[in-house]
Write an enzyme that holds these catalytic residues in place. Structure first.
Site, PDB file in Angstrom:
ATOM      1  N   TRP A 350       0.916  -1.310   0.050  1.00 23.10           N
ATOM      2  CA  TRP A 350      -0.020  -0.132   0.299  1.00 23.10           C
ATOM      3  C   TRP A 350       1.008   1.241   0.009  1.00 23.10           C
ATOM      4  CZ3 TRP A 350      -1.913   2.192   5.166  1.00 23.10           C
ATOM      5  CH2 TRP A 350      -1.153   2.211   6.119  1.00 23.10           C
ATOM      6  N   ASP A 351       2.274   1.280   0.012  1.00 18.58           N
ATOM      7  CA  ASP A 351       3.313   2.357   0.042  1.00 18.58           C
ATOM      8  C   ASP A 351       3.037   3.285  -1.070  1.00 18.58           C
ATOM      9  OD1 ASP A 351       3.781   0.051   1.236  1.00 18.58           O
ATOM     10  OD2 ASP A 351       5.673   0.969   2.177  1.00 18.58           O
ATOM     11  N   GLU A 489       0.380  -4.189  11.624  1.00 23.57           N
ATOM     12  CA  GLU A 489       0.556  -5.569  11.443  1.00 23.57           C
ATOM     13  C   GLU A 489       0.809  -6.638  12.460  1.00 23.57           C
ATOM     14  OE1 GLU A 489       3.623  -5.707   8.621  1.00 23.57           O
ATOM     15  OE2 GLU A 489       2.430  -5.270   6.913  1.00 23.57           O
ATOM     16  N   LYS A 609       2.541  -1.840  15.843  1.00 17.82           N
ATOM     17  CA  LYS A 609       3.540  -1.555  15.273  1.00 17.82           C
ATOM     18  C   LYS A 609       4.014  -0.211  14.694  1.00 17.82           C
ATOM     19  CE  LYS A 609       6.115  -3.445  11.127  1.00 17.82           C
ATOM     20  NZ  LYS A 609       5.857  -4.346   9.769  1.00 17.82           N
ATOM     21  N   GLN A 610       2.747   0.140  14.136  1.00 12.00           N
ATOM     22  CA  GLN A 610       2.672   1.630  13.296  1.00 12.00           C
ATOM     23  C   GLN A 610       1.340   2.195  13.492  1.00 12.00           C
ATOM     24  OE1 GLN A 610       3.537  -0.893   9.842  1.00 12.00           O
ATOM     25  NE2 GLN A 610       2.444   0.757   8.860  1.00 12.00           N
TER      26      GLN A 610
HETATM   27  C1  BGC Z   1       4.885  -1.881   7.084  1.00 14.27           C
HETATM   28  C2  BGC Z   1       3.696  -1.929   6.065  1.00 14.27           C
HETATM   29  C3  BGC Z   1       4.581  -1.532   4.600  1.00 14.27           C
HETATM   30  C4  BGC Z   1       5.606  -2.515   4.425  1.00 14.27           C
HETATM   31  C5  BGC Z   1       6.405  -2.312   3.214  1.00 14.27           C
HETATM   32  C6  BGC Z   1       6.035  -3.155   6.684  1.00 14.27           C
HETATM   33  O1  BGC Z   1       7.103  -3.050   7.467  1.00 14.27           O
HETATM   34  O2  BGC Z   1       4.273  -2.390   8.337  1.00 14.27           O
HETATM   35  O3  BGC Z   1       2.828  -0.843   6.412  1.00 14.27           O
HETATM   36  O4  BGC Z   1       3.621  -1.654   3.700  1.00 14.27           O
HETATM   37  O5  BGC Z   1       6.524  -2.820   5.485  1.00 14.27           O
HETATM   38  O6  BGC Z   1       7.002  -1.130   3.194  1.00 14.27           O
END
Ligand code: BGC
Length: 795
Positions: A350-351, A489, A609-610
């Site tokens: 989704w970046d 995640e 995590k984020q």
């Molecule tokens: C993040 C995701 C991201 C992915 C790729 C993961 O560590 O949690 O949000 O899309 O990295 O950058």
């Protein structure tokens, strides 16, 4: 003025992989890590070359299971250019005494230079100077110029110029248990007086890759004897020259790269050989390369005067090397780790949500191409939804060549050594990211052809997916989306549950409501014949859109203790002893791995995590978010939002580079004094390798693009709508003076300058209608060729 050079002094093997990633050169078609020209892959070095969208699928045995993975393929190493005294070993900082060592990346011109003074075991000193480019004008070309000066001795030097086909995907330690041999059928040859070539194929996707290298000594001496027809998997060209302190040897290597995916070629080998043969000498190549970069910098101008400007320039440089105007002609998406390394296998997540809003206002044709990549895979997304018993388009969490779900089903926790089930494919919110980008690309560019065409097809199918995923719960009198994973995640299941997935992830539900609302709006706006055609093709009945209306107003948003819950039941999870864990482990960014290695699970705790809920504050300006909550029947006031921000801020480990960015962005509008440390973390994410060793495996393109967008949209509150360019600036002391040049609809080069509490907007000369600027209640009209200066609200 922030510096245009990114520099390293001294040789440090421990930093080599990081420097390689950050000194990568690319042009959107392919990129090559900034590895030492004399190196081959080993514990210190990892020369990697990647062509955008060149994937291959392999099956490996892991933990007793057959596991299939698709990877962006590491292509033959064209960098190899090394030198030795004819009776000595190849000069290298690994085997010689290093007297001086310097690497520099000229960001303005896209030129990498490396300068080293070495002394070999026999006491012979050399000064080696390399200049390297990956051509931004002709995306199939790259070049190196190597000058070697013997210091304090005279003798014969041997230079080896090679195309090394003996490579595999081996750049990420965690993946070493998996098969990484993607190339097969390597063939080498020589042609003419100075050129060698190499051809190979990817083993299952059957992409032919060819490279040709022309190597010339530039001392006016007669042409060299042609390279011997090489055998094996490396095309080698060796040449000898006398050298002395007053007679340096300069060699120019010109490389051409083609694959069978390229348009307008007969076959990759002849295309590469011809292109290398016709390329001009290095000086001319350098000049045209520099010119191409110059115009690219003009189109993507972001000039930040504060200290952060240097880092932002590095971010923009790598963004433009991954997604350049050349990318617009390719069938590729936004690779999460750039074309800079093998982490996440070159997959598309989704970046793009963090990258496209920035590109929309500089290189809209590249944004459109990224959306076209998604559109070509709409069929695969619809098939995935059907296979899951749903409808509409279920975009994959990780996407590669054909748009099937590429997320691995097992991942390794390097801390415990255990292979674990991976449920991150349940992040269906990726579909909302695609829809968001469709909407915002079209708003910024005014591209109604795309909006009514491919854009509408995607948006309506994603809306259909959300409406079909929502189930009515009479107990709550709400629709619910069950069994998903949110942007955080870490949480992928309820503690002790037999099945993965969580219910009513607030981010997923609110963005789903947004998608449905926009889809309905678009459906109304479509020209009638197009609407009829689309509805017919999709089998869309009025009763279905009536349900969209209903779902968009009645999706459930959970709350607990006066804050928005990340998902249903989040508030009942245990509190983590954050201080205790910080004391014991120091860096607890990857808390999931720490807890799993302790035979515990992060699923038990209120620990993210984020940014997850807070992502809503990243995507939507305050008024839009309030309206969205209002539509869902909730009042989102300042207290609720700041309480929610506080709650998650204290419970997030920032295990992704996206986290600092989103928190910085959100805090800039709610708690400014705390914003800067998060913004700084995002700015330093790759430069200082904040996530501990991950940058060496590839840059974090989302965070790089996001920091640029933080200046462009985050701090200006820029909302490029059809009626006006709306602005709602917030000051951030560390980023207080900047200038942007934007392409907004027909206006190419709108200047936006923030300085000394004022905002200066200029409209470029054109035949366009005047630019309309909205700042708070003020509406200004700026005719082409004029400008306006506005005082920013105090604060
Ligand atoms: C993040 C995701 C991201 C992915 C790729 C993961 O560590 O949690 O949000 O899309 O990295 O950058």
């Amino acid at each position: 003025m922030p510096d245009w050079t990114w520099r390293y002094e001294g040789y440090d093997p421990a930093q080599e992989r990081l420097r390689e990633a950050l000194c990568t050169l690319g042009n959107g078609y392919f990129a090559t890590r900034g590895a030492a020209a004399e190196s081959t892959a080993d514990a210190v070095h990892y020369p990697g070359t990647y062509a955008a969208g060149c994937y291959n699928r392999l099956t490996s045995q892991v933990a007793g299971r057959a596991v299939e993975n698709e990877d962006m393929v590491n292509l033959p190493n064209w960098l190899r250019l090394r030198v030795r005294a004819v009776d000595g070993d190849w000069f290298s900082p690994d085997h010689c005494s290093v007297l001086a060592y310097e690497q520099a990346l000229d960001l303005r011109r896209g030129v990498y230079t490396r300068r080293m003074r070495l002394r070999d075991g026999a006491g012979r000193g050399v000064l080696v100077e390399e200049t390297r480019v990956v051509h931004m004008g002709d995306p199939h070309l790259a070049g190196q110029r190597l000058t070697v000066t013997a210091e304090g001795w005279e003798g014969e030097l041997e230079v080896e110029s090679a195309l090394d086909g003996n490579v595999c995907n081996d750049g990420v330690e965690r993946y070493r248990g998996l098969d990484g041999r993607h190339l097969t059928g390597v063939e080498c040859g020589a042609t003419g007086a100075d050129t060698v070539w190499l051809s190979c194929r990817t083993s299952t996707s059957d992409i032919q890759v060819a490279m040709a290298a022309r190597t010339r000594v530039v001392d006016g001496s007669p042409p060299l004897s042609p390279p011997a027809a090489p055998g094996g998997s490396t095309a080698v060209h060796r040449l000898r020259r006398p050298a002395s302190p007053v007679r340096p040897v300069t060699v120019e290597k010109t490389v051409a790269v083609h694959t069978s995916r390229d348009p307008a070629i007969s076959d990759p080998v002849s295309a590469a050989v011809q292109r290398a043969g016709r390329a001009p000498a290095f000086a001319e190549l350098l000049a045209s390369h520099t010119t191409a970069w110059e115009s690219l910098w003009q189109r993507a101008e972001v000039d930040v005067r504060d200290e952060a400007g240097h880092l932002l320039r590095l971010h923009l440089f790598h963004l433009l090397q991954t997604l350049s105007p050349h990318t617009a002609g390719l069938d590729v998406g936004v690779p999460a780790r750039g074309l800079h390394g093998e982490a996440y296998r070159g997959h598309v997540f989704w970046d793009e949500l963090f990258v496209l809003p920035f590109l929309n206002l500089h290189l809209p044709e590249v944004s459109r191409a990224m959306l076209a990549y998604r559109h070509r895979r709409l069929g695969a997304a619809c098939q995935a939804a059907t296979d899951a018993g749903l409808a509409g388009a279920m975009y994959p969490w990780q996407s590669g060549s054909d748009g099937r779900e590429e997320t691995q089903r097992l991942h390794l926790n390097p801390r415990s050594g255990r292979w674990l089930p991976d449920h991150s494919h349940l992040q269906h919110h990726v579909g909302s990211a695609v829809a968001y980008n469709v909407w915002h690309y079209c708003a910024a560019s005014g591209d109604t052809d795309f909006l009514y065409g491919e854009g509408a097809e995607m948006l309506l199918q994603i809306a259909r997916f959300w409406a079909r995923s929502a189930v009515w719960d009479p107990a709550h009198e709400r629709y619910r989306i069950l069994g998903v994973v949110g942007p955080d995640e870490y949480h992928d299941a309820y503690p002790g549950a037999a099945h993965p997935g969580l219910d009513d992830n607030a981010y997923t539900n609110v963005t789903a409501a947004w998608v449905l609302t926009r889809a309905l709006e678009l459906a109304d706006a479509l020209p009638a014949p197009r609407r009829a055609e689309l509805y017919e093709r999709m089998g869309l009945e009025p009763s279905e859109t009536e349900r969209w209306q209903d779902v968009s107003r009645r999706l459930r948003v959970p709350f607990h203790s006066g804050v928005i819950s990340q998902f249903d039941g989040y508030g009942e999870l245990a509190e983590l002893d954050w201080e205790g864990y910080r004391r014991r482990y120091g860096d607890i960014r990857r808390l999931d791995r720490i807890l799993e290695a302790e035979d515990d699970s992060v699923n038990r705790y209120q620990a993210s995590k984020q940014a997850d809920v807070l992502m809503l504050g990243y995507l939507f300006p305050p008024a839009e978010l309030s309206a969205l909550f209002g539509r869902l029947g909730h009042r989102l006031d300042d207290d609720l939002w700041t309480g929610t921000v506080d709650h998650y801020l204290r419970r997030t480990s920032h295990g992704s580079t996206l986290s600092g960015l989103v928190h910085g962005w959100v805090l800039a509008r709610s708690r400014r004094s705390e914003a800067w440390s998060y913004v700084q973390e995002a700015l330093l994410g790759d430069a200082a390798d904040v996530q501990g060793g991950t940058t060496g495996e590839g840059i974090h393109l989302g965070a790089m693009g996001g920091t640029l967008d933080l200046v462009q949209r985050g701090l200006t509150g820029l909302d490029p709508g059809p009626d006006a360019l709306r602005l709602d600036p917030v000051p951030l002391p560390g980023l207080s003076r900047f200038h942007l040049s934007l392409r907004y609809r027909g206006h190419w080069g709108v200047g936006l300058t923030v300085r000394h509490g004022q905002l200066h907007v200029s409209a470029p000369e054109s035949a366009q209608a005047p630019l309309r600027i909205a700042l708070g209640d003020r509406l200004e009209t700026v005719p082409p060729g004029s400008s306006v200066t506005l005082d920013l609200p105090a604060g």
